[in-house]
Design a protein around this motif. Structure first.
Motif, PDB file in Angstrom:
ATOM      1  N   GLU A 105      -6.181  15.096 -29.618  1.00 33.47           N
ATOM      2  CA  GLU A 105      -7.573  14.661 -29.764  1.00 33.47           C
ATOM      3  C   GLU A 105      -7.652  13.260 -29.167  1.00 33.47           C
ATOM      4  N   VAL A 106      -8.263  13.166 -27.987  1.00 30.18           N
ATOM      5  CA  VAL A 106      -8.220  11.918 -27.214  1.00 30.18           C
ATOM      6  C   VAL A 106      -9.631  11.364 -27.057  1.00 30.18           C
ATOM      7  N   ALA A 149     -15.044  15.290 -32.438  1.00 29.68           N
ATOM      8  CA  ALA A 149     -13.840  15.699 -31.700  1.00 29.68           C
ATOM      9  C   ALA A 149     -12.740  16.149 -32.667  1.00 29.68           C
ATOM     10  N   LEU A 150     -12.651  15.456 -33.784  1.00 28.61           N
ATOM     11  CA  LEU A 150     -11.627  15.800 -34.769  1.00 28.61           C
ATOM     12  C   LEU A 150     -11.957  17.137 -35.434  1.00 28.61           C
ATOM     13  N   ASP A 151     -13.235  17.326 -35.709  1.00 32.50           N
ATOM     14  CA  ASP A 151     -13.684  18.579 -36.302  1.00 32.50           C
ATOM     15  C   ASP A 151     -13.407  19.750 -35.356  1.00 32.50           C
ATOM     16  N   VAL A 187      -6.892  24.328 -33.898  1.00 28.79           N
ATOM     17  CA  VAL A 187      -5.460  24.295 -34.250  1.00 28.79           C
ATOM     18  C   VAL A 187      -5.074  25.505 -35.102  1.00 28.79           C
ATOM     19  N   ARG A 188      -3.849  25.946 -34.957  1.00 31.29           N
ATOM     20  CA  ARG A 188      -3.350  27.076 -35.724  1.00 31.29           C
ATOM     21  C   ARG A 188      -2.947  26.635 -37.132  1.00 31.29           C
ATOM     22  N   PHE A 210     -12.995  17.101 -42.476  1.00 34.60           N
ATOM     23  CA  PHE A 210     -12.506  18.240 -43.265  1.00 34.60           C
ATOM     24  C   PHE A 210     -11.941  17.666 -44.549  1.00 34.60           C
ATOM     25  N   ASN A 211     -11.913  18.499 -45.579  1.00 33.66           N
ATOM     26  CA  ASN A 211     -11.427  18.012 -46.871  1.00 33.66           C
ATOM     27  C   ASN A 211      -9.989  18.473 -47.121  1.00 33.66           C
TER      28      ASN A 211
END
Lengths: 472, 472
Positions: free
Chosen positions: A361-362, A368-370, A376-377, A395-396
């Motif tokens: 994540e650049v 972008a993080l979400d 991602v697996r 995300f929690n």
């Protein structure tokens, strides 16, 4: 300034407290005002042109200000040859950095040492090698943050978080988009490009010196931030324990031990395909892609990479870079450059619904993080090297638990990342050595008169990486 | 039931979609109702006693229910010898798990195979070894989740996230706090304790068999969850890239390469001390501490560990466990057990203000995670193996960036963690083999009549780990 008698004897404060350092700086300033150290040592005086940020936002001015002066025995003054504009400069530019004070911008610069504090020279003893070997006239490139090189944090290579560190181009430390810049703790911070015996790489010393001599200044400038930061993203992903089963072909957790596999589980070739997302294709994202491709190809790991950016011109640049990489540098895999709305479905297809082994994540924001989380697996890794703001993470804990996700945050220790970044720079001159070509990271080299416009166009995503020549 | 003709020919659905699986289950159920598979195969019939959860919360009942039956060719029915109560059972107990349906509790059990579906036996072909070798009468221990052992996720060792997986003791799958339990995908899930050739450990086969024969059932029951989960926490921390400089004595990122160190940085002995926080000293926290101590001592890494819990009786237990470990198992370090209000200041002293290399968060809530963030160093690692709820994470992206923190979340792949967990179980019989002693993890073994009271006392932190004997 390696030989004249020092006008003060303040000892280097490698491990002093911030309070002690401030006292010392005050003493140094007093000494300076009475002894005119600058003049006596050949340090430049007078005024210079500099690109300055003014609050609250979007206010860039080119101004005449005093040239910086040696304030501490460990300082160096560097005459800037080239300075670059970086995506993370935009945090302050946009007024998002919580910054209020006028300062000189820029944290990527290359130049020549023109003055050194009294710590340098034969009296440096067992301090980092540069305190003994750095000389006036040496060509240097600086990482984007200062680090002392002497504390435990620096010794471990976590140089981005040295307690004595500071970011260039911030209210704490004037940046390199100027004709001259002061480099605190220069003996711990700088790379001496005139003396390659002071640093290491995978090349033998002679080969290294030859390679170095062929590199342009603009290409070496990439070592200040974007190239090591891209490598940092890839190195963290490749070395993460959760991805070792894919890379080693031994299941978790036997990949860390000498315990033989039982006859109950046996990894197939199809499991050993490294799948990755790269979210954000600005200059650092492109460097991360190049570094990841280089490592996977060298280690002969099959891969599928999905590189994503909402900006069409960035996608075009990423495609051109990938096309420019020779076949040996991309053997054994697929690399697709996609817009956001195409990426999730394609990642799903490519990974057979499992998700990516790693996501780089650049960008450095919540969306972008979400998006990285969706790519991602389970048992995957998200490496985030961007500068984040203060909204809650997207995300929690339950979501993180349910996907067994790992997250690596933080600033690149560019000083420590120099060896692999240099090696990659030498390998990929087809990309790093050019200007204004479809596959070059550097879009243009301009003078300071174009600073205001360059910041504005870069902010809008209309142009790629800009380099300033302060003397043009 | 390893030989009689199968009443149906549904093929095992190792990689089928959930929809296909449901269809298959329906077919199987229909087949069962007409052919009375249970009776024909010697499968137990009638009713059994089971500990059941009722909504909305705190309502545990011991009830007579039907014994479970083979529903799929891959199923096994296990007669439970012992079943344990685990901290994570409390999520559902307290009504925090979002669960609404009555079900049999418990995800830790050991027992004996009394019935097998038609997949078992010589026709199993190249399916996981247990499909060929598991026999009625074999002693087995089950990981706390089911996994198929055949999909890519399982082959890579990420068994906790098998798409065909389910958690025992949930509405999806009745648990082991009963006299009998159905184990789906038993050939991928169970450990066969009667045939140690079906799994691996660091011991030679003969040595392993001898060691196994000396272990009590209650001690082997620790392999269902708490011991592998504790080992999982330690393994993730020890193998994380960010801690490798401390463990290898080579600075980041040279610890991953053959590049020699430059003469600019040199790690000192004081930098090679692994400092760790362990937050939460319930049974899993104690197992994590034992595993971490074992690894650090074996690898001769000097350490300072701060173990923290607000509950005085848990701290007393942790101290007794540490005292019970022989000197060789704790050589080269310090281990302090502290209350929360003492821990931060002490961690600060021990780490000279830097913070801990790694923090094992073995609670699974926001306050524990927040406290872990305060303990961890810049470039440190937080490993969180607890089940989290849905509040936002207690730090934002800026804080994560500013500390260069790494976070590893998620459920232990207990099936995959068996080899190192078994090795540790054998080594530490002084702790795992006892009941009701100051240094034993198991507090008491009770019958089902004490289930209601045991849940309540365990929930209040008044008692330690409880084991149920369903036949007492």
């Amino acid at each position: 300034m390696s030989s004249p008698p020092a006008p003060f004897t303040a000892s280097p404060s490698a491990s002093g407290s911030p309070g002690a350092l401030l006292t010392e700086v005050a003493e140094v300033q007093e000494a300076l005002s009475s002894t005119r150290l600058g003049d006596a040592s050949g340090q430049p005086t007078g005024t210079q042109r500099a690109i300055r940020w003014h609050p609250p936002a979007y206010d860039i001015r080119v101004e005449d200000i005093d040239v910086p002066r040696i304030l501490h025995p460990d300082d160096a003054i560097v005459k800037v040859k080239l300075a670059a504009l970086c995506g993370s400069d935009l945090h302050i530019y946009r007024g998002n950095g919580g910054v209020k004070d006028v300062h000189t911008c820029g944290h990527e610069f290359i130049g020549e040492v023109v003055a050194l504090g009294s710590s340098y020279g034969s009296q440096a003893g067992d301090r980092p090698a540069l305190y003994s070997s750095l000389k006036i006239g040496h060509k240097v490139v600086s990482p984007f943050t200062v680090n002392c090189g002497e504390c435990s944090v620096c010794r471990l290579g976590y140089t981005a978080r040295c307690p004595e560190g500071a970011l260039f181009g911030s209210p704490l430390l004037d940046g390199g988009q100027a004709q001259y810049v002061r480099v605190p703790k220069a003996g711990g911070t700088l790379f001496d490009l005139s003396d390659s015996s002071t640093w290491s790489s995978s090349m033998a010393p002679e080969e290294r010196q030859t390679a170095l001599s062929k590199l342009s200044d603009r290409s070496l400038l990439m070592l200040a931030d974007i190239l090591p930061t891209g490598v940092f993203a890839a190195v963290q992903a490749i070395n993460h324990p959760k991805v070792q089963p894919v890379l080693t072909g031994k299941p978790w957790p036997l990949c860390f031990s000498s315990v033989p596999e039982s006859n109950n589980l046996s990894i197939l070739d199809e499991d050993k395909v490294f799948t990755a997302g790269i979210v954000g294709l600005g200059p650092v994202g492109v460097c991360a892609a190049i570094s990841l491709l280089d490592t996977l190809s060298t280690r002969k790991v099959p891969f599928h990479i999905i590189a994503v950016d909402p900006n069409g011109s960035r996608r075009t640049k990423m495609k051109a870079v990938y096309d420019a990489i020779d076949v040996s540098g991309k053997a054994g895999g697929t690399f697709e450059v996609l817009a956001i709305d195409e990426a999730k479905a394609r990642a799903n297809e490519v990974t057979k619904g499992v998700g990516c082994t790693a996501v780089l994540e650049v960008v450095g924001n919540s969306s972008a993080l979400d998006f990285s989380y969706t790519l991602v697996r389970a048992f995957g890794v998200i490496v985030s090297v961007g500068v984040h703001g203060e909204p809650p993470l997207p995300f929690n804990g339950r979501q993180a638990y349910n996907k067994n996700v790992s997250l690596d945050f933080g600033r690149c220790p560019a000083r420590a990342m120099f060896p692999p970044a240099f090696d990659l720079l030498v390998k990929r001159q087809d990309i790093f050595g050019q200007v204004g070509e479809p596959a070059s990271l550097i879009d243009r080299i301009v003078d300071f008169d174009q600073a205001v416009e360059s910041y504005s166009s870069f902010d809008k995503g209309e142009i790629g990486k800009v380099i300033f020549d302060p003397w043009k």
